[in-house]
Design a protein around this motif. Structure first.
Motif, PDB file in Angstrom:
ATOM      1  N   MET A   1      33.649  48.736  58.887  1.00  0.00           N
ATOM      2  CA  MET A   1      34.055  47.646  59.757  1.00  0.00           C
ATOM      3  C   MET A   1      34.229  48.190  61.168  1.00  0.00           C
ATOM      4  O   MET A   1      35.198  48.837  61.464  1.00  0.00           O
ATOM      5  CB  MET A   1      35.363  47.049  59.265  1.00  0.00           C
ATOM      6  CG  MET A   1      35.161  46.277  57.991  1.00  0.00           C
ATOM      7  SD  MET A   1      36.652  45.542  57.453  1.00  0.00           S
ATOM      8  CE  MET A   1      36.179  45.022  55.819  1.00  0.00           C
ATOM      9  N   TYR A  33      38.571  37.034  60.450  1.00  0.00           N
ATOM     10  CA  TYR A  33      37.750  38.214  60.682  1.00  0.00           C
ATOM     11  C   TYR A  33      36.490  37.780  61.418  1.00  0.00           C
ATOM     12  O   TYR A  33      35.664  37.036  60.885  1.00  0.00           O
ATOM     13  CB  TYR A  33      37.401  38.808  59.320  1.00  0.00           C
ATOM     14  CG  TYR A  33      36.595  40.078  59.338  1.00  0.00           C
ATOM     15  CD1 TYR A  33      37.203  41.302  59.572  1.00  0.00           C
ATOM     16  CD2 TYR A  33      35.222  40.057  59.082  1.00  0.00           C
ATOM     17  CE1 TYR A  33      36.467  42.476  59.547  1.00  0.00           C
ATOM     18  CE2 TYR A  33      34.477  41.220  59.059  1.00  0.00           C
ATOM     19  CZ  TYR A  33      35.110  42.430  59.303  1.00  0.00           C
ATOM     20  OH  TYR A  33      34.383  43.587  59.272  1.00  0.00           O
ATOM     21  N   SER A  39      29.364  41.935  58.204  1.00  0.00           N
ATOM     22  CA  SER A  39      29.127  40.500  57.970  1.00  0.00           C
ATOM     23  C   SER A  39      27.656  40.157  58.170  1.00  0.00           C
ATOM     24  O   SER A  39      27.043  39.466  57.350  1.00  0.00           O
ATOM     25  CB  SER A  39      29.958  39.647  58.941  1.00  0.00           C
ATOM     26  OG  SER A  39      31.265  40.138  59.037  1.00  0.00           O
ATOM     27  N   ILE A  57      33.724  34.368  48.397  1.00  0.00           N
ATOM     28  CA  ILE A  57      35.152  34.741  48.376  1.00  0.00           C
ATOM     29  C   ILE A  57      35.507  35.423  49.681  1.00  0.00           C
ATOM     30  O   ILE A  57      34.731  36.228  50.212  1.00  0.00           O
ATOM     31  CB  ILE A  57      35.437  35.663  47.180  1.00  0.00           C
ATOM     32  CG1 ILE A  57      35.135  34.896  45.887  1.00  0.00           C
ATOM     33  CG2 ILE A  57      36.881  36.147  47.188  1.00  0.00           C
ATOM     34  CD1 ILE A  57      35.675  35.538  44.647  1.00  0.00           C
ATOM     35  N   GLY A  58      36.675  35.135  50.205  1.00  0.00           N
ATOM     36  CA  GLY A  58      37.123  35.730  51.472  1.00  0.00           C
ATOM     37  C   GLY A  58      36.202  35.275  52.591  1.00  0.00           C
ATOM     38  O   GLY A  58      35.654  36.085  53.335  1.00  0.00           O
ATOM     39  N   THR A  59      36.079  33.981  52.716  1.00  0.00           N
ATOM     40  CA  THR A  59      35.056  33.417  53.613  1.00  0.00           C
ATOM     41  C   THR A  59      35.293  33.715  55.094  1.00  0.00           C
ATOM     42  O   THR A  59      34.355  33.795  55.876  1.00  0.00           O
ATOM     43  CB  THR A  59      34.909  31.899  53.357  1.00  0.00           C
ATOM     44  OG1 THR A  59      33.671  31.473  53.885  1.00  0.00           O
ATOM     45  CG2 THR A  59      36.069  31.085  53.936  1.00  0.00           C
ATOM     46  N   ILE A  63      30.836  32.749  57.670  1.00  0.00           N
ATOM     47  CA  ILE A  63      29.475  33.228  57.953  1.00  0.00           C
ATOM     48  C   ILE A  63      28.603  33.300  56.700  1.00  0.00           C
ATOM     49  O   ILE A  63      27.435  32.883  56.722  1.00  0.00           O
ATOM     50  CB  ILE A  63      29.501  34.590  58.719  1.00  0.00           C
ATOM     51  CG1 ILE A  63      28.079  35.093  58.974  1.00  0.00           C
ATOM     52  CG2 ILE A  63      30.320  35.651  58.018  1.00  0.00           C
ATOM     53  CD1 ILE A  63      28.003  36.309  59.893  1.00  0.00           C
ATOM     54  N   GLN A  64      29.155  33.792  55.579  1.00  0.00           N
ATOM     55  CA  GLN A  64      28.330  33.941  54.369  1.00  0.00           C
ATOM     56  C   GLN A  64      28.068  32.574  53.739  1.00  0.00           C
ATOM     57  O   GLN A  64      26.954  32.313  53.255  1.00  0.00           O
ATOM     58  CB  GLN A  64      29.007  34.869  53.329  1.00  0.00           C
ATOM     59  CG  GLN A  64      29.533  36.188  53.880  1.00  0.00           C
ATOM     60  CD  GLN A  64      28.480  37.034  54.591  1.00  0.00           C
ATOM     61  OE1 GLN A  64      27.268  36.853  54.397  1.00  0.00           O
ATOM     62  NE2 GLN A  64      28.918  37.939  55.441  1.00  0.00           N
ATOM     63  N   GLN A  83      43.981  33.271  52.710  1.00  0.00           N
ATOM     64  CA  GLN A  83      44.828  32.798  53.815  1.00  0.00           C
ATOM     65  C   GLN A  83      44.620  31.299  54.057  1.00  0.00           C
ATOM     66  O   GLN A  83      43.528  30.869  54.413  1.00  0.00           O
ATOM     67  CB  GLN A  83      44.495  33.581  55.076  1.00  0.00           C
ATOM     68  CG  GLN A  83      44.675  35.092  54.914  1.00  0.00           C
ATOM     69  CD  GLN A  83      44.544  35.815  56.220  1.00  0.00           C
ATOM     70  OE1 GLN A  83      45.365  35.654  57.122  1.00  0.00           O
ATOM     71  NE2 GLN A  83      43.499  36.614  56.352  1.00  0.00           N
ATOM     72  N   ILE A  86      43.178  30.085  57.368  1.00  0.00           N
ATOM     73  CA  ILE A  86      41.726  30.208  57.519  1.00  0.00           C
ATOM     74  C   ILE A  86      41.040  28.995  56.912  1.00  0.00           C
ATOM     75  O   ILE A  86      40.132  28.407  57.507  1.00  0.00           O
ATOM     76  CB  ILE A  86      41.220  31.509  56.828  1.00  0.00           C
ATOM     77  CG1 ILE A  86      41.714  32.731  57.617  1.00  0.00           C
ATOM     78  CG2 ILE A  86      39.709  31.519  56.683  1.00  0.00           C
ATOM     79  CD1 ILE A  86      41.247  34.077  57.113  1.00  0.00           C
ATOM     80  N   SER A 104      42.447  30.246  47.822  1.00  0.00           N
ATOM     81  CA  SER A 104      42.612  30.889  46.513  1.00  0.00           C
ATOM     82  C   SER A 104      42.775  32.393  46.677  1.00  0.00           C
ATOM     83  O   SER A 104      42.044  33.031  47.428  1.00  0.00           O
ATOM     84  CB  SER A 104      41.387  30.611  45.627  1.00  0.00           C
ATOM     85  OG  SER A 104      41.506  31.290  44.401  1.00  0.00           O
ATOM     86  N   ASP A 105      43.752  32.923  45.970  1.00  0.00           N
ATOM     87  CA  ASP A 105      43.892  34.381  45.916  1.00  0.00           C
ATOM     88  C   ASP A 105      42.888  34.849  44.859  1.00  0.00           C
ATOM     89  O   ASP A 105      43.078  34.580  43.666  1.00  0.00           O
ATOM     90  CB  ASP A 105      45.333  34.724  45.520  1.00  0.00           C
ATOM     91  CG  ASP A 105      45.538  36.226  45.381  1.00  0.00           C
ATOM     92  OD1 ASP A 105      44.622  37.002  45.739  1.00  0.00           O
ATOM     93  OD2 ASP A 105      46.621  36.629  44.904  1.00  0.00           O
ATOM     94  N   PHE A 119      30.841  38.423  48.292  1.00  0.00           N
ATOM     95  CA  PHE A 119      32.160  38.906  48.711  1.00  0.00           C
ATOM     96  C   PHE A 119      32.003  40.035  49.722  1.00  0.00           C
ATOM     97  O   PHE A 119      31.406  41.070  49.427  1.00  0.00           O
ATOM     98  CB  PHE A 119      32.950  39.396  47.480  1.00  0.00           C
ATOM     99  CG  PHE A 119      34.422  39.631  47.740  1.00  0.00           C
ATOM    100  CD1 PHE A 119      35.113  38.986  48.770  1.00  0.00           C
ATOM    101  CD2 PHE A 119      35.154  40.505  46.927  1.00  0.00           C
ATOM    102  CE1 PHE A 119      36.470  39.196  48.994  1.00  0.00           C
ATOM    103  CE2 PHE A 119      36.515  40.727  47.133  1.00  0.00           C
ATOM    104  CZ  PHE A 119      37.174  40.072  48.177  1.00  0.00           C
ATOM    105  N   PRO A 121      34.589  42.099  51.059  1.00  0.00           N
ATOM    106  CA  PRO A 121      36.031  42.290  50.840  1.00  0.00           C
ATOM    107  C   PRO A 121      36.701  43.093  51.948  1.00  0.00           C
ATOM    108  O   PRO A 121      36.025  43.826  52.683  1.00  0.00           O
ATOM    109  CB  PRO A 121      36.053  43.103  49.543  1.00  0.00           C
ATOM    110  CG  PRO A 121      34.784  43.889  49.575  1.00  0.00           C
ATOM    111  CD  PRO A 121      33.771  43.098  50.347  1.00  0.00           C
ATOM    112  N   THR A 134      42.763  41.011  56.169  1.00  0.00           N
ATOM    113  CA  THR A 134      41.363  40.790  56.551  1.00  0.00           C
ATOM    114  C   THR A 134      40.537  42.066  56.409  1.00  0.00           C
ATOM    115  O   THR A 134      39.350  41.987  56.139  1.00  0.00           O
ATOM    116  CB  THR A 134      41.242  40.273  58.009  1.00  0.00           C
ATOM    117  OG1 THR A 134      41.956  41.166  58.844  1.00  0.00           O
ATOM    118  CG2 THR A 134      41.759  38.880  58.146  1.00  0.00           C
ATOM    119  N   ARG A 147      39.947  44.680  41.695  1.00  0.00           N
ATOM    120  CA  ARG A 147      40.456  43.421  41.145  1.00  0.00           C
ATOM    121  C   ARG A 147      39.335  42.389  41.052  1.00  0.00           C
ATOM    122  O   ARG A 147      39.193  41.685  40.055  1.00  0.00           O
ATOM    123  CB  ARG A 147      41.572  42.919  42.080  1.00  0.00           C
ATOM    124  CG  ARG A 147      42.439  41.908  41.437  1.00  0.00           C
ATOM    125  CD  ARG A 147      43.539  41.479  42.389  1.00  0.00           C
ATOM    126  NE  ARG A 147      43.792  40.075  42.210  1.00  0.00           N
ATOM    127  CZ  ARG A 147      44.262  39.282  43.134  1.00  0.00           C
ATOM    128  NH1 ARG A 147      44.540  39.745  44.333  1.00  0.00           N
ATOM    129  NH2 ARG A 147      44.465  38.016  42.883  1.00  0.00           N
TER     130      ARG A 147
END
Ligand code: SAM
Length: 412
Positions: A1, A33, A39, A57-59, A63-64, A83, A86, A104-105, A119, A121, A134, A147
């Motif tokens: 990153m 992020y 990304s 997941i973790g959008t 972008i994805q 979050q 977000i 959703s977690d 994802f 992550p 993030t 996880r």
């Protein structure tokens, strides 16, 4: 990153439509992020590989999800983030009929199965006490990925794909370990060196064995252990934990799994061994025994419990002797007897066979009179008269009847 290179987001955090041909705009706010090298690397593959029902997941900026939605083979995209801010922001700013947003977690609020899971992550090791959701994946960096991979199979269609990205700072070997543990095959789609890290884009698919087990109704399959002849997995069948034994591809032994299943089925009738649930040509599934190996049990238990367990093993040995069955390996059964709630279960029947002269009782005598075990038992105030037991074992060997067996039991 690394630092953002993506042109469609302004570093000031304002919203911008950028060069994306899609109507939707990627969003940017303080906790979002902003798309960076990782990304945009992943985005290419999201656009290319996504199909059917997609889960992002973790959008983050979305972008994805937006890239996936651009593929005409994509029917719908569920874009999630842990979050809530977000998700609120995305809902307000990204208008795309194919995309739905949900807080959703990980998989907590997600239902159903997907053809594509994407994802990017948070994968950096945590630096401060407070985790930055993030970018930081936990103390080591790979915890969020672990996880994710531990749960992803339950949400992936049999022929679905996972697109995932991570960095050399996440520890590649660890990530690949989690992938294999979950019976996934991987392909590296791209590797790029960006400043101080290597970024890897992986495509994951369920391996053939996993698909077979899932088709049989086994869920949550995980690699468990490797033996000389077999590979062991765990899973859940009708909500009960099961052990699955498959042939170790490296073993040259033939017919071991069939042998194990055959004897388990026969011996279950005599209350010996874990319960056989079903068997197939190259694996068998039986009830998982939640316990520990016999030597660990002996090390940490009291005299009475140890006596009870040793006697119970001996009784099972007598049953086998009477049936003219040799289990083998009972002179050193450290990994072949599991004790759960003070009850010993014999496991591993791969080498079990019929014989006119079974040695189960005498082999177990050999084990309890071994130097290592007698030393442990002595510490527990359980003196074992080695000479006496060895002599009684000889008597039993020449005349294996109940009376001679009882003499051994009484000597313990
Ligand atoms: C590295 S950013 C990726 C954002 C975006 N998908 C991209 O490719 O630029 C990671 C995202 O995962 C989210 N996230 C972190 N932990 C999560 C979890 N347990 N469940 C869902 N999302 C999570 C973060 O809030 C963040 O938006």
């Amino acid at each position: 990153m690394t630092l953002p290179s993506h042109a469609s987001i302004t570093p000031s955090g304002e919203e911008t439509s950028g060069s994306n041909p899609d109507e939707s705009i990627m969003v940017s706010c303080k906790s979002i992020y902003e798309p960076r090298e990782d990304s945009t690397m992943l985005e290419k593959y999201a656009r290319h590989y996504a199909e059917g029902k997609v889960l992002d997941i973790g959008t983050g900026s979305g972008i994805q999800a937006i890239a996936a939605a651009q593929n005409r083979n994509v029917k719908s995209v569920l874009a999630t983030d842990v979050q809530k801010g977000i998700i609120d922001y995305c809902k307000k700013n990204i208008k795309n009929k194919k995309i739905r947003f949900l807080q959703s977690d990980m998989f907590k609020n997600i239902k159903g199965k997907f053809d594509t899971i994407i994802f990017n992550p948070p994968y950096l090791p945590q630096e401060l006490r407070l985790k930055d959701l993030t970018i930081e994946g936990g103390k080591k960096g790979y915890e969020v990925i672990e996880r994710f991979l531990n749960e992803a199979n339950n949400f992936l269609q049999p022929d679905g794909v996972i697109l995932m990205i991570f960095s050399s700072l996440t520890q590649k070997e660890k990530v690949e370990g989690f992938i294999k543990n979950n019976l996934l095959d991987f392909e590296e789609l791209e590797k790029a060196h960006v400043f101080f890290e290597d970024i890897h884009v992986y495509l994951l698919r369920k391996n053939e064995f996993l698909k077979k087990l899932e088709a049989r109704g086994i869920k949550n399959v995980k690699y468990f252990a490797k033996g000389h002849r077999g590979l062991l997995f765990t899973g859940f069948y009708r909500n009960k934990k099961v052990a699955i034994k498959a042939k170790n591809p490296k073993s040259t032994a033939i017919g071991r799994i069939e042998n194990e299943a055959k004897w388990l089925e026969r011996l279950n009738k005599h209350s010996i061994g874990p319960k056989l649930i079903f068997t197939d040509e190259d694996y068998c599934a039986y009830g998982y025994i939640e316990g520990g190996f016999i030597s660990d049990f002996i090390k940490k238990s009291n005299k009475n419990s140890i006596k009870k367990v040793i006697k119970s093993v001996f009784n099972q040995m007598l049953v086998l002797d009477k049936l003219k069955i040799d289990k083998e390996e009972m002179h050193h059964p450290v990994k072949h007897v599991i004790v759960a709630k003070n009850k010993p279960y014999l496991i591993d029947f791969e080498r079990c066979h019929h014989t006119q002269k079974p040695k189960n009782v005498t082999q177990f005598c050999h084990f309890i009179t071994s130097k290592r075990l007698t030393a442990i038992l002595k510490n527990k105030n359980m003196g074992i008269d080695r000479e006496k037991i060895i002599n009684l074992a000889k008597v039993y060997k020449s005349n294996p009847n109940k009376q001679n067996f009882k003499k051994i039991i009484n000597a313990i």
